[in-house]
Design an enzyme around this catalytic site. Structure first.
Site, PDB file in Angstrom:
ATOM      1  N   ASP A   1      37.151  34.004  -7.896  1.00  0.00           N
ATOM      2  CA  ASP A   1      35.744  34.073  -7.475  1.00  0.00           C
ATOM      3  C   ASP A   1      35.653  35.124  -6.365  1.00  0.00           C
ATOM      4  O   ASP A   1      36.002  34.839  -5.222  1.00  0.00           O
ATOM      5  CB  ASP A   1      35.314  32.694  -6.967  1.00  0.00           C
TER       6      ASP A   1
ATOM      7  N   GLU B   1      28.414  37.726  -0.553  1.00  0.00           N
ATOM      8  CA  GLU B   1      27.783  36.771  -1.477  1.00  0.00           C
ATOM      9  C   GLU B   1      28.019  35.345  -1.003  1.00  0.00           C
ATOM     10  O   GLU B   1      27.124  34.499  -1.061  1.00  0.00           O
ATOM     11  CB  GLU B   1      28.349  36.953  -2.893  1.00  0.00           C
TER      12      GLU B   1
ATOM     13  N   ASP C   1      29.912  36.521 -12.483  1.00  0.00           N
ATOM     14  CA  ASP C   1      30.536  35.676 -11.460  1.00  0.00           C
ATOM     15  C   ASP C   1      31.204  34.496 -12.161  1.00  0.00           C
ATOM     16  O   ASP C   1      31.059  34.332 -13.376  1.00  0.00           O
ATOM     17  CB  ASP C   1      29.472  35.201 -10.457  1.00  0.00           C
TER      18      ASP C   1
ATOM     19  N   HIS D   1      36.760  27.743  -5.324  1.00  0.00           N
ATOM     20  CA  HIS D   1      36.799  27.638  -3.854  1.00  0.00           C
ATOM     21  C   HIS D   1      38.007  26.852  -3.339  1.00  0.00           C
ATOM     22  O   HIS D   1      38.003  26.392  -2.210  1.00  0.00           O
ATOM     23  CB  HIS D   1      35.491  27.073  -3.273  1.00  0.00           C
TER      24      HIS D   1
HETATM   25 ZN   LIG Z   1      31.249  33.806  -6.652  1.00  0.00          ZN
END
Ligand SMILES: [Zn+2]
Length: 328
Positions: free
Chosen positions: A165, A195, A218, A304
């Protein structure tokens, strides 16, 4: 493609500190774009001219990270988050600063902690092996940023790394720049900054370009792991055409354009409704008087966390799908 993705995921670039990743991307695209500029906030805007409408493609080059807020007398660093960090992913995790300083994340002893999911970042610290504050300050200053340490690995049919990501999206845009010779649109390839802290680079770059259409690339979540939330996206079943997330309802024109490109060319694809999160599309479609916008997503597990996971075939199929959108 694997080599490129490895190089991109290993480049340092938390939001607001995108120098190193920007250098890597500029080097990859310099021989392919007709014009390249870096705007005031640091977005890379590369252009390939075409006869049609102005199309903006966007992938963000920044990654989530940690930022030092305080250094205590014993040389331990307190920190805050840059972007969405899940505290429970951090204990024992190694992080690295831009100057190469390595740290390990520890947690205070907490007798009243009943559930690890309740842990807060302010109960954690980064240990850089310093004896005291003075020694720590030689390596790290307040405001310095660190990112996850994990490298790039192939696991079974998939790949795992920090920062897929959205370096996966950056890889897609780079490949498009390299492979599309004469696009039918006047195409702007934008590698956006910041972002993860609120789609900030997308906002300013879209204002500057004033596009007629836009597509972001994305990552998106999946529903294919044990007891996962209900979501009809899986790894390896093709890139996902975004229908909606918290930041945007994708324009029917772009959505249908992506679906049509996949179906006409027998490229596998999925449809994505993401109940949380957003992406650059959220900022771009609200630019000026509005821009018909959509997003092509790379299905990704463990977003994440230090070890995100995606399928190379989905990334490669995203390139194929978009080549058909761009070419005459
Ligand atoms: Zn992203």
């Amino acid at each position: 493609m694997k080599e490129l993705l490895k190089k991109l995921t290993e480049a340092f670039g938390p939001s607001g500190e995108e120098n190193k990743i920007r250098e890597v991307i500029l080097d990859e695209i310099k021989d392919y774009a007709e014009e390249v500029r870096v705007d005031a906030l640091g977005n890379i805007i590369a252009r390939k001219k075409g006869p049609g409408e102005k199309l903006m493609l966007a992938a963000h080059m920044d990654q989530i990270g940690l930022i030092v807020t305080n250094i205590d007398d014993k040389g331990f660093l307190r920190f805050s988050n840059i972007g969405g960090i899940l505290p429970l992913t951090l204990f024992g995790e190694r992080v690295v600063f831009e100057n190469g300083t390595i740290g390990v994340i520890g947690i205070e002893k907490m007798d009243d902690l009943k559930d690890i999911r309740d842990i807060k970042l302010n109960k954690m610290y980064i240990d850089i092996g310093a004896r005291d504050k003075e020694e720590a300050k030689k390596k790290v200053r307040i405001g310095d940023k660190a990112v996850f340490y994990e490298g790039f690995d192939v696991v079974g049919d998939f790949v795992t790394s920090k920062a897929l990501d959205d370096r996966a999206g950056c890889a897609v845009l780079i490949k498009l720049l390299q492979e599309v010779k004469s696009p039918k649109y006047d195409t702007y390839f934008v590698f956006t900054v910041q972002e993860e802290v609120g789609v900030r680079g997308a906002k300013t770059s879209a204002y500057g370009i004033d596009p007629d259409l836009a597509i972001a690339v994305d990552v998106t979540m999946t529903g294919d792991t044990p007891e996962a939330g209900k979501m009809a996206v899986e790894l390896g079943k093709g890139p996902a055409v975004k229908i909606m997330d918290r930041s945007v309802i994708c324009h029917p024109k772009i959505k249908e354009m992506l679906i049509e490109s996949a179906e006409k060319n027998n490229i596998p694809y999925q449809l994505e409704v993401l109940e949380m999160g957003g992406t650059d599309t959220g900022a771009i479609h609200l630019t000026r008087e509005g821009v018909p916008s959509g997003c092509l997503s790379i299905p990704t597990r463990y977003i994440h966390t230090p070890s995100e996971m995606a399928s190379m075939s989905d990334i490669e199929n995203a390139v194929k799908l978009l080549i058909h959108v761009l070419e005459k």
